[in-house]
Write a protein that holds these residues in place. Structure first.
Motif, PDB file in Angstrom:
ATOM      1  N   ALA A 297     -13.205  -3.157  -2.803  1.00 39.27           N
ATOM      2  CA  ALA A 297     -11.995  -2.401  -3.118  1.00 39.27           C
ATOM      3  C   ALA A 297     -11.589  -2.632  -4.569  1.00 39.27           C
ATOM      4  O   ALA A 297     -11.149  -1.703  -5.255  1.00 39.27           O
ATOM      5  CB  ALA A 297     -10.868  -2.793  -2.173  1.00 39.27           C
TER       6      ALA A 297
ATOM      7  N   PRO B  91     -10.819  -7.352  -0.821  1.00 41.29           N
ATOM      8  CA  PRO B  91     -12.272  -7.497  -0.971  1.00 41.29           C
ATOM      9  C   PRO B  91     -12.795  -6.983  -2.314  1.00 41.29           C
ATOM     10  O   PRO B  91     -12.203  -6.095  -2.929  1.00 41.29           O
ATOM     11  CB  PRO B  91     -12.824  -6.658   0.176  1.00 41.29           C
TER      12      PRO B  91
ATOM     13  N   HIS C  51       0.834  -1.207   0.000  1.00 46.39           N
ATOM     14  CA  HIS C  51       0.000   0.000   0.000  1.00 46.39           C
ATOM     15  C   HIS C  51       0.869   1.257   0.000  1.00 46.39           C
ATOM     16  O   HIS C  51       0.646   2.178  -0.794  1.00 46.39           O
ATOM     17  CB  HIS C  51      -0.907   0.019   1.228  1.00 46.39           C
TER      18      HIS C  51
ATOM     19  N   VAL D 157      -7.035  -3.144  11.293  1.00 48.20           N
ATOM     20  CA  VAL D 157      -8.150  -3.906  10.744  1.00 48.20           C
ATOM     21  C   VAL D 157      -7.720  -5.234  10.122  1.00 48.20           C
ATOM     22  O   VAL D 157      -8.536  -6.129   9.991  1.00 48.20           O
ATOM     23  CB  VAL D 157      -8.962  -3.091   9.707  1.00 48.20           C
TER      24      VAL D 157
ATOM     25  N   PHE E   9      -4.281   9.544  -7.544  1.00 46.65           N
ATOM     26  CA  PHE E   9      -4.098   9.065  -6.167  1.00 46.65           C
ATOM     27  C   PHE E   9      -5.195   8.082  -5.760  1.00 46.65           C
ATOM     28  O   PHE E   9      -5.175   7.583  -4.643  1.00 46.65           O
ATOM     29  CB  PHE E   9      -4.070  10.245  -5.183  1.00 46.65           C
ATOM     30  N   GLY E  10      -6.148   7.819  -6.664  1.00 45.85           N
ATOM     31  CA  GLY E  10      -7.245   6.928  -6.294  1.00 45.85           C
ATOM     32  C   GLY E  10      -7.182   5.579  -6.963  1.00 45.85           C
ATOM     33  O   GLY E  10      -8.200   4.901  -7.059  1.00 45.85           O
TER      34      GLY E  10
ATOM     35  N   PHE F 207     -11.280   0.609  -7.237  1.00 40.94           N
ATOM     36  CA  PHE F 207     -10.019   0.983  -7.880  1.00 40.94           C
ATOM     37  C   PHE F 207     -10.024   0.660  -9.366  1.00 40.94           C
ATOM     38  O   PHE F 207      -9.312   1.300 -10.136  1.00 40.94           O
ATOM     39  CB  PHE F 207      -8.846   0.332  -7.140  1.00 40.94           C
TER      40      PHE F 207
ATOM     41  N   TRP G 211      -4.105   3.334  -6.723  1.00 39.28           N
ATOM     42  CA  TRP G 211      -2.888   2.573  -6.454  1.00 39.28           C
ATOM     43  C   TRP G 211      -3.150   1.080  -6.288  1.00 39.28           C
ATOM     44  O   TRP G 211      -2.293   0.256  -6.588  1.00 39.28           O
ATOM     45  CB  TRP G 211      -2.172   3.153  -5.234  1.00 39.28           C
ATOM     46  N   VAL G 212      -4.363   0.745  -5.846  1.00 40.00           N
ATOM     47  CA  VAL G 212      -4.629  -0.672  -5.550  1.00 40.00           C
ATOM     48  C   VAL G 212      -4.713  -1.514  -6.822  1.00 40.00           C
ATOM     49  O   VAL G 212      -4.647  -2.733  -6.755  1.00 40.00           O
ATOM     50  CB  VAL G 212      -5.910  -0.788  -4.689  1.00 40.00           C
TER      51      VAL G 212
END
Lengths: 857, 102
Positions: free
Chosen positions: A350, A347, A283, A708, A334-335, A354, A337-338
């Motif tokens: 997510a 999950p 991350h 988490v 910046f939205g 992305f 990266w995943v």
């Protein structure tokens, strides 16, 4: 003469207003009387030139010199990275390649990626920005010349260490993204990974320095009355780039620090057995890594937006749309990266987030592509050499963008993940989106750099070799990838169907290398044997061509104002008819403007030649060297040396006397920067704190993420016991008191009690720092669990910032004692205030976080 | 710099919403919110929908009421507000159509 400085203490003297309070408008600025250009040149050259010989190498701070050094050094590293690429292609040309053993192959592909990313692409864009920005904005230098030089030496020293590691067989070998646990101490026991972590972090100091420098220069050092909405698009692109660097690099720097601390001291941030997670590294890395693609692309796109209209003999289509697209790219990048982590088991929600963001980011990119194509359609394209590279960009980058949209779709990504398809995609994007535009940029600006015109034919031959070689090499990798060939394998004996594709790739790879060698040869030939270029050879309207060739060290004999907005002003500016003509006070001066409108505010006196940057980078380097050698107990000496050097930087700033305002133009005088509050240093401190806050936010993200994902955190042992909360609150109270005192000291800087105020502030800050020490020592052993390690990191952040705050408090006190504060002179007070507030705010959050953990445990 | 703040308001709101929904996603999974029914859905989805829809309303407010200036300066502000609105609507749309914690 109108004097804009006649204002009382406490006001920001001369901040773009006339004595009657009205703003300085363009009509208020009259033309300076013409002077003899040669006399002005001699006067300015005496003040601005570098020292001769080796002294010049170590002491120059001029943006032109430093920018060119950055670019030249980055091309040297590019050549090294290119040789490594050829070794990779030689190894993969046959399925049982015996050219390299697996260990060396791992080092070489890791070093190829690391060099190209950290030692070539970013420094090249930094160099271009440093060299070009003052020229297109109408300034004499960047905002912080010494910072430019510091960045260069950090880059040179760090890069040299990284490359030398290859010669000694200890180069990094865990891939350029250094995934844990492969790079943890257990699986990488040597110093290979440490070289990457410490070397790259050392180099990234230059990136952060450049980001602050570029941001402040664009916002504050433009020509008078050049509003943001009318500045050259290149400046918009570089502003987007620098803001992305301020926000994108801190997660990488934090990740590198955490991984090095884990490797060196056993704090388990990424160790699953002790509550950490390898995904935290991914991350943090990709929070940097994906914006990085756009950090590289944006300056290249800026070059395209500059070159395309000029070589199409028209103006750019859709200025506003392009600015909006740049802003959209800066945020959206910046939205997503995943999307580098689609296969790690995250999950569905997510994945969907992305994937959507990854697809959406193609929209602003496409807007720019259409604007460029529309511009060419509207104009008359001349196929000069820079335009050939622009065509190469279109042919390459668009393909990379399309495969990028394919990879943004989760099902396809699962199929193609970690295959050569991804290798092909990233090279199409990075070479298409950065290398081709940069080659166009170098070809375009070479006459301004060298003052010479190129030798005919060589450049065109180099272009075709590069274009054909590139597509021959990488287009086929899409096919090998779709056939299932994984990345990072040295041999593939069981898969003969991949061999002929690889062989052809390797052959074209050599053609491409020959093209780059010819490009370098062309540049050298131009520099040595090219005929003298005529002024403004491309007939460009931009200010960078409103100066003699090659560009002088001071750029403009007088600075462009409302009457000199473009390249046609070359002769009036050379005759001193612009603003701040010559160097009558013997100082390096440039104009500072209001960020939005471009109204002139004050005159900045810039630093002159000094060896302080190289000495400071050596001090920082000593810390990294001792860490690398495993001499952890000696490493604090490096920090001490760095602090001493930082103190020296402040020593040669400031003034003990009030200087008269400088005449900028007939009827308009502005104060010097020592006598205003909103200085470049203040804006730079704000930019630096934005980056600092991002690093802190990344640390909080780490706390949240591990909370988490890591099950069953143990209860604190010694924890945050009953005696520690009062201690923490006392520390916060001391910080709050020193923050208030910093404000009071500035408000009462004319009073006789000023020294008492600054001394009290220093004492309160020192007390706050001292109270943090037992707090840090009282926490649980940080090697026990990730929770304890994170607590240690959070408290360590507070301690580090406490040291900075105390140093600034001491600086303010010394300024008060030496008479650098009084009247309109504020010394270090404004910057001290900023850091005090930041230290207090982050410490409050840290204490609250630790308390919350206690309550929830 | 007020002009710049207006230009950036839409994208900044998108960044805030994106972070908030992503954080809610992680925290909700950790706290088992998806196992707690709430009306026709569950607590986890309801929390994320609330933030998202509230954010879209704010975006709409920016689009309607915030632009200022003239010519190119106004155009760029308007573009910024729409960039934020479309980005939030599109990238966070999956909160209503996909499963959450697996």
């Amino acid at each position: 003469m109108t004097d804009a400085t006649q204002q009382g203490p406490g006001r920001d003297a001369g901040a773009g207003v006339l004595p009657d309070g009205t703003a300085i408008e363009a009509a208020d600025i009259a033309a300076s009387p013409p002077q003899r250009a040669l006399v002005l040149h001699r006067q300015l050259d005496k003040v601005w030139r570098d020292l001769p010989g080796w002294r010049g190498f170590f002491t120059s701070v001029n943006h032109g010199t430093i920018g060119l050094r950055f670019m030249a050094t980055s091309f040297v590293f590019f050549a090294i990275g290119g040789v490594l690429a050829m070794m990779i292609r030689a190894q993969l040309a046959t399925r049982d390649g015996a050219f390299l053993d697996v260990e060396l192959y791992n080092q070489i592909f890791t070093m190829h990626g690391s060099i190209m990313m950290f030692l070539f692409a970013i420094p090249l864009l930094e160099g271009l920005a440093l060299w070009l920005l003052p020229k297109i904005l109408g300034a004499r230098d960047m905002a912080f010349p010494r910072l430019s030089a510091l960045g260069y030496f950090c880059y040179l020293f760090g890069g040299t260490v990284i490359v030398l590691s290859l010669l000694f067989g200890v180069a990094p070998d865990g891939g350029w993204f250094m995934y844990t646990p492969l790079t943890s101490r257990t699986y990488s026991p040597g110093i290979n990974a440490d070289i990457w972590l410490l070397g790259v972090t050392f180099v990234e100091i230059s990136a952060m320095a450049a980001a602050v420098e570029i941001t402040v220069t664009i916002l504050r050092c433009r020509a008078a009355h050049m509003p943001l909405t009318k500045m050259p698009l290149m400046a918009w692109y570089l502003l987007g780039t620098s803001v992305m660097m301020l926000l994108g690099f801190p997660p990488l720097i934090l990740g590198s620090i955490l991984l090095e601390v884990e490797r060196a001291f056993g704090w388990p941030f990424f160790d699953v057995a002790r509550g950490g997670s390898p995904l935290l590294w991914q991350h943090l890395f990709w929070l940097f890594g994906h914006p990085e693609v756009y950090i590289i692309f944006l300056p290249a796109a800026g070059a395209l937006s500059t070159i395309i209209p000029i070589l199409s003999r028209t103006t750019i289509l859709g200025y506003g749309a392009i600015v909006a697209a740049v802003i959209g790219l800066v945020f959206l990048s910046f939205g997503l990266w995943v999307h580098h982590m689609f296969t790690v088991g995250i999950p569905h929600m997510a994945l969907a987030f992305f994937s959507a963001a990854s697809a959406l980011v193609a929209v602003p990119t496409a807007i720019q592509i259409f604007a460029w194509i529309g511009t060419m359609y509207e104009g008359r394209v001349t196929l000069r050499l820079p335009m050939l590279y622009v065509m190469g960009f279109f042919a390459t980058f668009v393909m990379g963008g399309l495969t990028g949209v394919m990879l943004a779709m989760v099902p396809f990504n699962w199929q193609a993940h970690d295959t050569h398809f991804v290798v092909a995609h990233l090279h199409y994007v990075l070479v298409g989106g950065f290398v081709f535009p940069m080659l166009a940029a170098v070809s375009y600006w070479m006459p301004l750099i060298s003052g010479r015109w190129r030798v005919a034919g060589l450049g065109e031959a180099a272009f075709w070799l590069i274009l054909i070689g590139f597509h021959g090499t990488f287009f086929l990798m899409h096919l090998t990838g779709l056939l299932g060939m994984p990345r990072r394998v040295a041999t593939y004996p069981g898969d003969p169907e991949w061999e002929w594709l690889n062989l052809i790739s390797s052959i074209f790879g050599m053609v491409q290398a020959a093209g780059f060698a010819l490009f370098a040869f062309d540049i050298v030939m131009q520099w040595l044997f090219g005929r003298r270029s005529w002024r403004n050879p491309w007939k460009a309207p931009t200010l960078d061509w409103a100066m003699p060739l090659p560009a002088p060290s001071y750029n403009f004999a007088s600075l462009p104002g409302p009457r000199q907005p473009d390249a046609d002003a070359i002769l009036p500016l050379a005759r001193g008819e612009g603003l701040l003509p010559g160097a009558p006070r013997g100082w390096r001066e440039t104009l500072v403007v209001e960020p939005g409108s471009g109204r002139p505010q004050h005159v900045m006196v810039l630093a002159t030649n000094t060896a302080l940057p190289v000495a400071t980078s050596a001090a920082i380097g000593s810390f990294f060297a001792m860490m690398l050698a495993g001499l952890y107990w000696l490493a604090p000496l490096g920090i001490l040396a760095t602090l001493i050097m930082a103190w020296r930087w402040g020593e040669i700033m400031g003034t003990t006397t009030d200087h008269p305002p400088a005449e900028v133009a007939p009827g308009l005088s502005l104060p010097l920067h020592w006598q205003v509050r909103n200085t470049l240093a203040h804006t730079g401190a704000v930019a630096l704190l934005v980056a600092d806050a991002t690093l802190y936010a990344s640390l909080l993200f780490g706390v949240g993420f591990l909370t988490v994902v890591a099950p069953g955190w143990p209860a604190p042992e010694t924890g945050f016991g009953p005696w520690m909360l009062p201690l923490a609150l006392a520390a916060l109270a001391a910080m709050a008191v020193s923050t208030v005192i910093a404000h009071l000291a500035e408000a009462r800087r004319d009073s006789a009690a000023l020294r008492v105020w600054t001394l009290a502030g220093l004492g309160a800050a020192g007390l706050g720092l001292a109270l943090l020490a037992p707090l840090a020592l009282g926490l649980d052993d940080p090697t026990r669990h990730a929770r304890d390690a994170l607590r240690g990191a959070v408290v360590g952040f507070a301690v580090a910032h406490g040291v900075i705050a105390v140093m600034l408090a001491l600086r303010a006190h010394v300024d008060a004692v030496r008479g650098r504060i009084g009247g309109d002179r504020r010394g270090a007070l404004p910057v001290w205030q900023l850091f005090q507030k930041f230290w207090l705010a982050t410490s409050i959050v840290s204490v609250a976080l630790i308390c919350a953990q206690e309550v929830l445990a | 710099m007020i002009w710049m703040a207006r230009v950036l308001a839409g994208p900044v709101l998108w960044a805030v919403l994106f972070s908030a929904v992503y954080a809610l996603h992680g925290a909700g999974c950790h706290l088992g919110w998806s196992d707690r029914p709430l009306g026709f859905t569950d607590l986890h989805h309801a929390a994320m929908w609330t933030v998202w829809i509230g954010g879209l309303l704010l975006h709409a407010g920016l689009v309607v009421w915030m632009p200022a200036g003239q010519g190119r300066a106004r155009w760029i502000i308007v573009a910024g507000t729409w960039i934020g609105l479309v980005s939030s609507a599109f990238t966070l749309f999956p909160v209503i159509v996909t499963s959450t914690c697996f």
